[in-house]
Design an enzyme around this catalytic site. Sequence first.
Site, PDB file in Angstrom:
ATOM      1  N   ASP A 147       0.845  -1.192   0.000  1.00 37.12           N
ATOM      2  CA  ASP A 147       0.000   0.000   0.000  1.00 37.12           C
ATOM      3  C   ASP A 147       0.882   1.245   0.000  1.00 37.12           C
ATOM      4  O   ASP A 147       1.948   1.243  -0.617  1.00 37.12           O
ATOM      5  CB  ASP A 147      -0.937  -0.038   1.216  1.00 37.12           C
ATOM      6  CG  ASP A 147      -2.294   0.591   0.926  1.00 37.12           C
ATOM      7  OD1 ASP A 147      -2.358   1.813   0.792  1.00 37.12           O
ATOM      8  OD2 ASP A 147      -3.286  -0.152   0.837  1.00 37.12           O
ATOM      9  N   HIS A 200      -3.304   6.174   3.646  1.00 31.78           N
ATOM     10  CA  HIS A 200      -4.172   5.085   3.184  1.00 31.78           C
ATOM     11  C   HIS A 200      -3.767   3.737   3.787  1.00 31.78           C
ATOM     12  O   HIS A 200      -4.596   2.994   4.321  1.00 31.78           O
ATOM     13  CB  HIS A 200      -4.122   5.042   1.657  1.00 31.78           C
ATOM     14  CG  HIS A 200      -5.070   4.101   1.014  1.00 31.78           C
ATOM     15  ND1 HIS A 200      -4.744   2.790   0.713  1.00 31.78           N
ATOM     16  CD2 HIS A 200      -6.339   4.270   0.571  1.00 31.78           C
ATOM     17  CE1 HIS A 200      -5.772   2.202   0.125  1.00 31.78           C
ATOM     18  NE2 HIS A 200      -6.751   3.075   0.025  1.00 31.78           N
ATOM     19  N   SER A 203     -11.054  -0.421  -1.095  1.00 31.35           N
ATOM     20  CA  SER A 203      -9.776  -0.512  -0.387  1.00 31.35           C
ATOM     21  C   SER A 203      -9.961  -0.921   1.062  1.00 31.35           C
ATOM     22  O   SER A 203      -9.087  -1.568   1.650  1.00 31.35           O
ATOM     23  CB  SER A 203      -9.055   0.842  -0.416  1.00 31.35           C
ATOM     24  OG  SER A 203      -8.552   1.135  -1.686  1.00 31.35           O
TER      25      SER A 203
END
Length: 537
Positions: free
Chosen positions: A120, A158, A413
Amino acid sequence: MRPTARKLGRTGRAGVVLLTAGIGVLSPFAPTAFAQQPTSSATSWAVPPPVDPNKLPTDEKKPDKPYKQKTMCVQRSTLGNVDINYRPWGQDYLQLQKAQDIVRSAKGSVGGNQKIGVIDTGVTPHPWFQNRVESGGADYVAPPLNGAKPSLQDCDGHGTEVAGIIAAKPDNPAVGFIGVAPDATIVSYRQLSENYEEDTSSSSTAGGGSSNAPTSGPPSGSSSLPPSNSGGGGQPGGTDPQQDDKGDQRQLEKGGTAGTLKTLAEIIHNIADRGDIKVVNMSVDHCRPADGTGGIEDSEQAVQAAVKYAADRGVVIVAAAGNVSESCPQNDQADPNKPRSIVTPPWFADDVLSVGAIDRTGGVASFSVHGPWVGVAAPGTEIVSLDPAEGSTGLANLTISSGSQTSPIQGTSFASPYVAGVAALVRQMFPDLDARQVIQRIKVTAQHPAAPAGRDDYVGYGVIDPVAALTANLPADVGSLTVPKPMVQPAQLPAGDATSSTPMIVALTGTGGGVLALLITLFVMHTIRRNRTTTPR
């Protein structure tokens, strides 16, 4: 089967009616039934060409090109507020507490001794990971700043939120949020960033960053919610939003960002060769228009070869199904075999479990990309997870755009890590299962949609059911899993009367009288019919 009646004999003879009750046998879905879905078709663009193992790349353990930071990293903000007792709806929807109690009772921990690779934007070592975050050993965006270990800096925010859904373990019992596998270890690989761009200056070198890169300043994308109402550092505004109301928009190989399919394939290869990571979450993907021929790009072939290589070596690959955007239109065409968009790595469904998103109503989230490759679904809206800002000790539930505009954290996600966490628990409960068997167990025990073969292109085989995935006895389990021994269940009936035979005598007498009355009736009817037959007309 409905009860049926059949008449025996001919007219003039005594009629006998025979009632038969059919017994229906319901067989549970077998994992192999799901695995045998069509995987090749000359007329389907949705099915990739066969794997070319020669496309497997060598891991160079560095960025594919030099990148420099263009946007200030995410910082803590006081916008928004949430009660720390608030428990995300997804946890209750999936009955995670019950699932965790089952694993804890059987194994003594919830995800203990399980390493989960997170590919990620990096992972910030938030205190609620309790030192259970490791570096993958390399950084595929740029050397980390401020002395951080490779891949243990999350400028975008994220990856930390994704990893938090998998393995966060708050030390405050009043906090309602908790990760799916709170005793598991996260191994971080920073492979993507929207806060970095290619460095085209003549002095740049691969793997390096700009010396004058912005490292702090206004918050970029996440609004944190501290465990109390005390203030946090930072002021909102100043950067582009990291997502909008359609969900997370980040893409691999997107112009002006860092991250390619090449480095993604390299990392997957690296993980497969390590041998100690058995579950991988990839909340990163690449979306392109379908070309109408079923063709495949070289970079896609590299990922296809890598996920096949990893799955063959026991690694469960879990990937987000993708979010709708201008560059990734929804697959809402009439023919599902001719999609408008191809999403990698979900496209390689033989070796990847791709995850769509649902909202709190149980319906498909509007941003979740459809496709024949969708495997299962999980909650992907109104997300609460760890605040990714450096030095934070709180939670986040909002993203912030320039102008202080806020939006909820959402996207496939964040559905994907729910499934990755469950996959880790399945591996802990059933260590003898290989990667594809783990995926099949999760599919088979999902809440199947009302569609042929129990799947559709929106939620795949349905919303995951962690409790069923951890407890169900499946046909393929015989020989590989311990099957509970059958137990005789005592009938809940009152004790018999052992001192008196009167009830039995009365019952037998009544039965005998009934039989005698029937015989007399049949004899009389037979005599009457015989007399009628012999009487002259």
